[in-house]
Write an enzyme that holds these catalytic residues in place. Structure first.
Site, PDB file in Angstrom:
ATOM      1  N   HIS A 158      32.119  13.998 -23.487  1.00 15.35           N
ATOM      2  CA  HIS A 158      33.033  12.719 -23.118  1.00 15.35           C
ATOM      3  C   HIS A 158      31.725  11.870 -22.168  1.00 15.35           C
ATOM      4  O   HIS A 158      30.852  12.467 -21.926  1.00 15.35           O
ATOM      5  CB  HIS A 158      34.040  13.007 -22.378  1.00 15.35           C
ATOM      6  N   SER A 172      39.545  20.954 -27.185  1.00 20.30           N
ATOM      7  CA  SER A 172      41.062  20.817 -27.871  1.00 20.30           C
ATOM      8  C   SER A 172      40.709  21.177 -29.122  1.00 20.30           C
ATOM      9  O   SER A 172      40.733  21.414 -30.209  1.00 20.30           O
ATOM     10  CB  SER A 172      41.849  20.242 -27.725  1.00 20.30           C
ATOM     11  N   ASP A 206      36.783   7.591 -28.173  1.00 19.47           N
ATOM     12  CA  ASP A 206      38.257   8.647 -28.145  1.00 19.47           C
ATOM     13  C   ASP A 206      39.335   7.827 -28.928  1.00 19.47           C
ATOM     14  O   ASP A 206      39.841   6.647 -27.776  1.00 19.47           O
ATOM     15  CB  ASP A 206      37.521   9.146 -26.985  1.00 19.47           C
ATOM     16  N   HIS A 214      31.369  18.824 -28.460  1.00 14.77           N
ATOM     17  CA  HIS A 214      31.523  17.513 -28.462  1.00 14.77           C
ATOM     18  C   HIS A 214      30.662  16.780 -26.558  1.00 14.77           C
ATOM     19  O   HIS A 214      31.521  17.161 -25.815  1.00 14.77           O
ATOM     20  CB  HIS A 214      32.163  16.206 -28.883  1.00 14.77           C
ATOM     21  N   ASN A 228      34.175  20.055 -22.408  1.00 18.76           N
ATOM     22  CA  ASN A 228      34.885  20.934 -21.887  1.00 18.76           C
ATOM     23  C   ASN A 228      34.835  21.918 -22.820  1.00 18.76           C
ATOM     24  O   ASN A 228      33.906  21.643 -24.257  1.00 18.76           O
ATOM     25  CB  ASN A 228      36.002  20.328 -22.564  1.00 18.76           C
TER      26      ASN A 228
HETATM   27  P1  5GP Z   1      38.209  18.106 -26.232  1.00 15.95           P
HETATM   28  O1  5GP Z   1      39.772  18.338 -25.050  1.00 15.95           O
HETATM   29  O2  5GP Z   1      37.826  19.166 -26.965  1.00 15.95           O
HETATM   30  O3  5GP Z   1      37.350  18.088 -24.798  1.00 15.95           O
HETATM   31  O4  5GP Z   1      38.106  16.683 -26.426  1.00 15.95           O
HETATM   32  C1  5GP Z   1      38.501  16.277 -28.257  1.00 15.95           C
HETATM   33  C2  5GP Z   1      39.026  14.637 -27.705  1.00 15.95           C
HETATM   34  O5  5GP Z   1      38.779  14.941 -28.726  1.00 15.95           O
HETATM   35  C3  5GP Z   1      40.376  14.118 -27.271  1.00 15.95           C
HETATM   36  O6  5GP Z   1      39.576  13.516 -26.094  1.00 15.95           O
HETATM   37  C4  5GP Z   1      40.802  13.967 -27.995  1.00 15.95           C
HETATM   38  O7  5GP Z   1      41.974  12.359 -28.036  1.00 15.95           O
HETATM   39  C5  5GP Z   1      40.392  13.299 -29.281  1.00 15.95           C
HETATM   40  N1  5GP Z   1      39.972  13.145 -30.375  1.00 15.95           N
HETATM   41  C6  5GP Z   1      41.148  14.207 -31.018  1.00 15.95           C
HETATM   42  N2  5GP Z   1      41.662  13.525 -32.420  1.00 15.95           N
HETATM   43  C7  5GP Z   1      41.083  12.180 -32.789  1.00 15.95           C
HETATM   44  C8  5GP Z   1      40.343  11.429 -33.909  1.00 15.95           C
HETATM   45  O8  5GP Z   1      41.423  11.731 -35.114  1.00 15.95           O
HETATM   46  N3  5GP Z   1      39.763  10.491 -33.076  1.00 15.95           N
HETATM   47  C9  5GP Z   1      39.020  10.336 -31.777  1.00 15.95           C
HETATM   48  N4  5GP Z   1      38.489   9.255 -32.770  1.00 15.95           N
HETATM   49  N5  5GP Z   1      39.307  10.702 -31.203  1.00 15.95           N
HETATM   50  C10 5GP Z   1      40.228  11.913 -31.716  1.00 15.95           C
END
Ligand code: 5GP
Length: 114
Positions: free
Chosen positions: A102, A95, A30, A100, A87
């Site tokens: 984590h 987001s 991440d 995905h 999430n």
């Molecule tokens: P969510 O908030 O949808 O559960 O998780 C999305 C995750 O993607 C977040 O933890 C965020 O830090 C990660 N993320 C967003 N943009 C990028 C990116 O360009 N590269 C990587 N490696 N992670 C990203």
């Protein structure tokens, strides 16, 4: 496929070092880690979220969870334990609209999550 950040990572448009990859899934760190180890496990198939999964996705979902276990082990999290989270939607804190998981570890997690 390329309409999310993760779609762009899958097609190489946005760089990411894959710590795991196979025919169906990839894993990478991440960009904004919330723990000493914070990996993301994503399907190559652009399924937006767990809520969009159907019966036919059961094998893929099981595979993704197995990949979470594999990458956690490879990151040395087996002994201390770790957390796997997905999430879902706005209230779930999602987001990026590409399914995905984590994989978080390397510190003691709090419960309940915020
Ligand atoms: P969510 O908030 O949808 O559960 O998780 C999305 C995750 O993607 C977040 O933890 C965020 O830090 C990660 N993320 C967003 N943009 C990028 C990116 O360009 N590269 C990587 N490696 N992670 C990203």
């Amino acid at each position: 496929m390329t309409d999310t950040i993760f779609g762009k990572i899958l097609c190489g448009e946005i760089p990411a070092d894959f710590v795991y990859e196979d025919e169906h899934a990839v894993a990478f760190a991440d960009i904004d880690p919330k723990a000493p180890v914070h990996l993301l496990v994503i399907p190559r198939e652009p399924l937006p979220s767990l809520k969009d999964a159907v019966q036919e996705d059961c094998a893929l979902l099981g595979h993704l969870l197995h990949v979470c276990k594999v990458v956690a082990e490879e990151a040395g999290l087996d002994e201390g334990g770790y957390r796997v989270v997905t999430n879902i939607g706005e209230d779930g804190g999602q987001s990026v609209a590409h399914l995905h998981f984590h994989v978080l570890g390397g510190r003691t997690m709090q419960w309940p999550p915020g």
